[in-house]
Design a protein around this motif. Structure first.
Motif, PDB file in Angstrom:
ATOM      1  N   VAL A  23       1.135  -1.176   0.053  1.00 37.07           N
ATOM      2  CA  VAL A  23      -0.070  -0.095   0.279  1.00 37.07           C
ATOM      3  C   VAL A  23       1.235   1.298  -0.180  1.00 37.07           C
ATOM      4  CG1 VAL A  23      -2.249   1.495   1.307  1.00 37.07           C
ATOM      5  CG2 VAL A  23      -1.910  -0.950   1.006  1.00 37.07           C
ATOM      6  N   VAL A  24       0.436   2.048  -0.759  1.00 30.70           N
ATOM      7  CA  VAL A  24       1.078   3.210  -0.931  1.00 30.70           C
ATOM      8  C   VAL A  24       0.132   4.449  -0.170  1.00 30.70           C
ATOM      9  CG1 VAL A  24       2.810   5.386  -2.218  1.00 30.70           C
ATOM     10  CG2 VAL A  24       2.801   3.014  -2.315  1.00 30.70           C
ATOM     11  N   ILE A  25       0.644   5.133   0.948  1.00 31.33           N
ATOM     12  CA  ILE A  25      -0.174   6.484   0.867  1.00 31.33           C
ATOM     13  C   ILE A  25      -0.263   7.647   1.212  1.00 31.33           C
ATOM     14  CG2 ILE A  25      -1.286   7.454   3.249  1.00 31.33           C
ATOM     15  CD1 ILE A  25      -1.724   4.557   4.702  1.00 31.33           C
ATOM     16  N   VAL A  26      -0.193   8.281  -0.075  1.00 33.68           N
ATOM     17  CA  VAL A  26       0.265  10.191  -0.442  1.00 33.68           C
ATOM     18  C   VAL A  26      -0.404  11.407   0.796  1.00 33.68           C
ATOM     19  CG1 VAL A  26       0.026  11.402  -1.612  1.00 33.68           C
ATOM     20  CG2 VAL A  26       0.232   9.395  -2.079  1.00 33.68           C
ATOM     21  N   GLY A  27       0.306  11.199   1.909  1.00 31.06           N
ATOM     22  CA  GLY A  27      -0.095  12.457   2.808  1.00 31.06           C
ATOM     23  C   GLY A  27      -0.056  12.005   4.045  1.00 31.06           C
ATOM     24  N   GLY A  28       1.102  12.626   4.931  1.00 30.40           N
ATOM     25  CA  GLY A  28       1.368  11.585   5.936  1.00 30.40           C
ATOM     26  C   GLY A  28       1.014  12.901   7.111  1.00 30.40           C
ATOM     27  N   ALA A  29       0.164  13.752   7.508  1.00 28.84           N
ATOM     28  CA  ALA A  29      -0.751  14.221   8.673  1.00 28.84           C
ATOM     29  C   ALA A  29      -1.394  13.598   8.942  1.00 28.84           C
ATOM     30  CB  ALA A  29      -1.337  15.899   7.922  1.00 28.84           C
ATOM     31  N   MET A  30      -2.339  13.889   9.785  1.00 27.81           N
ATOM     32  CA  MET A  30      -2.715  12.869  11.089  1.00 27.81           C
ATOM     33  C   MET A  30      -3.562  11.574   9.608  1.00 27.81           C
ATOM     34  SD  MET A  30      -4.303  14.327  14.118  1.00 27.81           S
ATOM     35  CE  MET A  30      -5.777  13.360  15.304  1.00 27.81           C
ATOM     36  N   THR A  31      -4.264  12.546   8.851  1.00 28.52           N
ATOM     37  CA  THR A  31      -5.240  11.517   8.335  1.00 28.52           C
ATOM     38  C   THR A  31      -4.306  10.249   8.054  1.00 28.52           C
ATOM     39  OG1 THR A  31      -6.881  12.740   7.656  1.00 28.52           O
ATOM     40  CG2 THR A  31      -6.393  10.767   6.235  1.00 28.52           C
ATOM     41  N   GLY A  32      -3.671  10.600   7.028  1.00 26.47           N
ATOM     42  CA  GLY A  32      -2.744   9.308   5.757  1.00 26.47           C
ATOM     43  C   GLY A  32      -1.412   8.948   7.489  1.00 26.47           C
ATOM     44  N   ALA A  33      -1.936   9.489   7.818  1.00 25.88           N
ATOM     45  CA  ALA A  33      -0.184   8.490   9.091  1.00 25.88           C
ATOM     46  C   ALA A  33      -1.588   7.713  10.328  1.00 25.88           C
ATOM     47  CB  ALA A  33       0.486   9.787  10.710  1.00 25.88           C
ATOM     48  N   THR A  34      -2.161   8.118  10.374  1.00 27.63           N
ATOM     49  CA  THR A  34      -3.228   6.906  10.623  1.00 27.63           C
ATOM     50  C   THR A  34      -3.913   6.098  10.427  1.00 27.63           C
ATOM     51  OG1 THR A  34      -4.857   8.646  12.390  1.00 27.63           O
ATOM     52  CG2 THR A  34      -6.097   6.931  12.384  1.00 27.63           C
ATOM     53  N   ALA A 301      -8.066   4.625  -3.510  1.00 21.96           N
ATOM     54  CA  ALA A 301      -9.263   4.923  -2.598  1.00 21.96           C
ATOM     55  C   ALA A 301      -8.968   6.795  -1.725  1.00 21.96           C
ATOM     56  CB  ALA A 301      -9.052   3.915  -2.060  1.00 21.96           C
ATOM     57  N   ALA A 302      -9.580   7.381  -2.313  1.00 24.22           N
ATOM     58  CA  ALA A 302      -9.338   8.313  -1.319  1.00 24.22           C
ATOM     59  C   ALA A 302     -10.609   8.600   0.773  1.00 24.22           C
ATOM     60  CB  ALA A 302     -10.363   9.729  -1.794  1.00 24.22           C
ATOM     61  N   GLY A 321     -13.562  11.233   8.739  1.00 24.34           N
ATOM     62  CA  GLY A 321     -12.219  11.118   7.827  1.00 24.34           C
ATOM     63  C   GLY A 321     -11.707   9.392   8.735  1.00 24.34           C
ATOM     64  N   LEU A 322     -11.584   9.798   9.798  1.00 26.10           N
ATOM     65  CA  LEU A 322     -11.125   9.049  10.524  1.00 26.10           C
ATOM     66  C   LEU A 322     -11.908   7.665  10.202  1.00 26.10           C
ATOM     67  CD1 LEU A 322      -8.868   7.834  12.959  1.00 26.10           C
ATOM     68  CD2 LEU A 322     -10.500   8.486  14.688  1.00 26.10           C
ATOM     69  N   ARG A 323     -13.418   7.487  10.305  1.00 25.85           N
ATOM     70  CA  ARG A 323     -14.430   6.760  10.264  1.00 25.85           C
ATOM     71  C   ARG A 323     -13.788   5.735   8.912  1.00 25.85           C
ATOM     72  NH1 ARG A 323     -17.797  10.239  12.989  1.00 25.85           N
ATOM     73  NH2 ARG A 323     -19.258  10.315  10.853  1.00 25.85           N
ATOM     74  N   ASP A 324     -13.015   6.821   7.632  1.00 25.15           N
ATOM     75  CA  ASP A 324     -13.012   6.400   6.030  1.00 25.15           C
ATOM     76  C   ASP A 324     -11.690   5.595   6.170  1.00 25.15           C
ATOM     77  OD1 ASP A 324     -15.500   7.977   4.795  1.00 25.15           O
ATOM     78  OD2 ASP A 324     -13.616   9.298   4.755  1.00 25.15           O
ATOM     79  N   VAL A 325     -10.813   5.875   7.389  1.00 23.71           N
ATOM     80  CA  VAL A 325      -9.534   5.547   7.731  1.00 23.71           C
ATOM     81  C   VAL A 325      -9.766   4.164   7.963  1.00 23.71           C
ATOM     82  CG1 VAL A 325      -7.818   5.407   9.214  1.00 23.71           C
ATOM     83  CG2 VAL A 325      -8.059   7.515   7.313  1.00 23.71           C
ATOM     84  N   ILE A 326     -10.317   4.498   8.992  1.00 21.93           N
ATOM     85  CA  ILE A 326     -10.829   2.263  10.360  1.00 21.93           C
ATOM     86  C   ILE A 326     -11.637   1.838   9.206  1.00 21.93           C
ATOM     87  CG2 ILE A 326     -11.616   1.318  11.973  1.00 21.93           C
ATOM     88  CD1 ILE A 326      -8.972   3.295  12.882  1.00 21.93           C
ATOM     89  N   ALA A 327     -12.616   1.666   8.112  1.00 25.55           N
ATOM     90  CA  ALA A 327     -12.826   0.970   7.639  1.00 25.55           C
ATOM     91  C   ALA A 327     -12.108   0.635   6.809  1.00 25.55           C
ATOM     92  CB  ALA A 327     -14.212   1.676   7.509  1.00 25.55           C
ATOM     93  N   LEU A 328     -11.477   1.346   5.554  1.00 20.91           N
ATOM     94  CA  LEU A 328     -10.639   1.055   4.498  1.00 20.91           C
ATOM     95  C   LEU A 328      -9.450   0.503   5.190  1.00 20.91           C
ATOM     96  CD1 LEU A 328      -9.820   0.745   1.493  1.00 20.91           C
ATOM     97  CD2 LEU A 328      -8.464   3.368   2.006  1.00 20.91           C
ATOM     98  N   ALA A 329      -8.911   0.361   6.221  1.00 22.63           N
ATOM     99  CA  ALA A 329      -7.708   0.222   7.327  1.00 22.63           C
ATOM    100  C   ALA A 329      -8.574  -1.922   7.463  1.00 22.63           C
ATOM    101  CB  ALA A 329      -7.248   0.382   7.762  1.00 22.63           C
ATOM    102  N   GLU A 330      -9.948  -2.183   7.853  1.00 18.73           N
ATOM    103  CA  GLU A 330     -10.768  -2.976   8.853  1.00 18.73           C
ATOM    104  C   GLU A 330     -10.731  -4.283   7.487  1.00 18.73           C
ATOM    105  OE1 GLU A 330     -12.763  -1.552  12.628  1.00 18.73           O
ATOM    106  OE2 GLU A 330     -13.674  -2.122  10.280  1.00 18.73           O
ATOM    107  N   GLU A 331     -11.254  -3.270   5.722  1.00 11.09           N
ATOM    108  CA  GLU A 331     -11.452  -4.316   4.650  1.00 11.09           C
ATOM    109  C   GLU A 331     -10.118  -4.363   4.036  1.00 11.09           C
ATOM    110  OE1 GLU A 331     -13.484  -5.331   2.961  1.00 11.09           O
ATOM    111  OE2 GLU A 331     -14.759  -4.152   5.099  1.00 11.09           O
ATOM    112  N   ILE A 332      -8.977  -4.054   4.074  1.00  7.30           N
ATOM    113  CA  ILE A 332      -7.178  -4.438   3.748  1.00  7.30           C
ATOM    114  C   ILE A 332      -7.291  -5.219   4.641  1.00  7.30           C
ATOM    115  CG2 ILE A 332      -4.888  -3.553   3.645  1.00  7.30           C
ATOM    116  CD1 ILE A 332      -5.793  -0.331   3.244  1.00  7.30           C
TER     117      ILE A 332
END
Length: 410
Positions: A23-34, A301-302, A321-332
């Motif tokens: 996985v490559v995540i572009v953006g290393g602020a709070m959303t990308g880091a989480t 994915a965004a 946005g954090l709920r986006d993050v957790i949902a995507l991480a769970e699917e991955i």
């Protein structure tokens, strides 16, 4: 900020070798880091992750500046799930009560966390402290590689992979690319995802305020004729100000001396925290709803502000946005446990399905609040003040909105 892994983008000579990641995540602020830490946690570091960030992570980084962020009760729990909340909690200020009022009118309501059997409604964290916590977590991560400073110059998608070229000269290849690069996402543009835009005709003035009376964990949302005004509890007897005004008013407020600015704020906010005695650096940003036309595309994915940027009313932006993050991480993580491709379209479709309802409802709620409390129509003013007054009396009216604000219902 020093990190244990090399900043690959700073290499003096570039290798033509393509670096492979899951996985490559572009953006290393709070959303990308989480997201990076959540994937690492849920897969027990089983997937290799690259985080690409344009700005050097120091005190001037735009993702970790002097502003604060309000984390809902649910968001604190989600961060605790991935092992990051304990470190963040040392820099947090709990929201124990919320006071809502309509300037110049009778309607108001107050909510207390202890009355609803919660330890807090949420927590306020300064972004600069959040940055320190996340970068410290990157140091100890087992399978996260950080490319900084680096910009994505191009994206090329093939059937079974996605390839990126960085400004450093490095080439990356992965099964999945995630855009966490903010409102004006270059990654979304590169893969052909557009966005809808709506201008609220408001500008947010943000600053830290010191008050003569302690806030005791009280948060305030006050609706004025020009827009909502929020004061959120912070450390050292300070409160974080988000004052939404018209585009004509904003430059005038910035031009005022500190004392004159505090006088203007005192008139708008009132005296519930006593005398407003000090204001920190003031900044402004326009309030525009950005909503991507798609959450997913082929191996893409965004999340967070790259997917949707909201009006700050009710403090829902990062929490959504954090709920986006957790949902995507769970699917991955689910795909990883089943030894499946983490960029497969079936995974991405499940992520999109999980997020669509919450996304649409939260955007509708925040936009509705903006218009409902900015309208000066006498019937609407009367109805909203009756609504606020009713919330103070009837818990059944208040509970659903409170649960939504806390992230307990999507």
């Amino acid at each position: 900020m020093e990190i244990t892994k090399p900043l690959i983008s700073e290499a003096k000579s570039y290798s033509p070798t393509v670096l492979n990641f899951d996985v490559v995540i572009v953006g290393g602020a709070m959303t990308g880091a989480t997201l990076a830490l959540a994937i690492e946690y849920f897969t027990d570091a089983g997937l290799s992750i690259a985080v690409v960030e344009a700005a050097i992570h120091d005190n001037s980084h735009p993702g970790y500046d002097a502003r604060s962020i309000a984390l809902s009760y649910s968001s604190c729990n989600l961060l605790e799930r991935i092992g990051i909340w304990r470190a963040l909690s040392h820099f947090s200020s709990a929201i124990k009560s919320i006071h809502v009022s309509d300037q110049g009118h009778f309607g108001l309501t107050e909510m207390h966390a202890q009355h609803d059997n919660f330890p807090f409604f949420g927590n306020v964290i300064e972004l600069i402290h959040a940055g320190q916590v996340f970068f410290s977590a990157f140091k100890t991560a087992k399978n996260i590689t950080f490319f900084c400073p680096a910009i994505v110059l191009s994206v090329e998608r093939e059937q079974k992979c996605i390839k990126l070229t960085l400004s450093s000269g490095q080439a990356l290849q992965a099964q999945l690319l995630v855009a966490a690069d903010g409102t004006t996402s270059s990654c979304c543009a590169m893969v052909g995802i557009g966005h809808h835009e709506h201008d609220f005709n408001q500008v947010a003035v943000v600053a830290n305020i010191t008050t003569s009376m302690p806030h005791h964990g009280r948060a305030f949302e006050r609706f004025t004729s020009s827009g909502p005004l929020a004061l959120l509890p912070m450390s050292e007897a300070r409160s974080s100000l988000v004052w939404c005004v018209t585009p004509l008013e904003a430059p005038k407020l910035l031009a005022l001396s500190d004392n004159n600015f505090l006088d203007a704020l005192q008139c708008a906010f009132g005296w519930r925290l006593g005398h407003l005695v000090h204001v920190g650096q003031r900044n402004t940003y326009p309030l525009i709803l950005h909503q991507s036309t798609q959450l997913i595309s082929h191996r893409f994915a965004a999340v967070g502000n790259a997917a949707q940027t909201l009006h700050p009313i009710a403090g829902q932006g990062f929490n959504l946005g954090l709920r986006d993050v957790i949902a995507l991480a769970e699917e991955i993580a689910s795909a990883y446990r089943e030894a499946k491709d983490c960029g497969d379209i079936a995974l991405l479709l499940r992520y999109q399905k999980r997020r669509t309802h919450d996304r649409d409802n939260t955007i509708a709620m925040t936009s509705g609040l903006v218009y409902g409390f900015s309208n000066t129509s006498i019937p609407l003013v009367l109805s909203r003040n009756l609504g606020l007054a009713s919330m103070s009396i009837f818990h059944e009216i208040k509970a659903p909105l409170l649960q939504k604000a806390m992230g307990l219902i999507e």
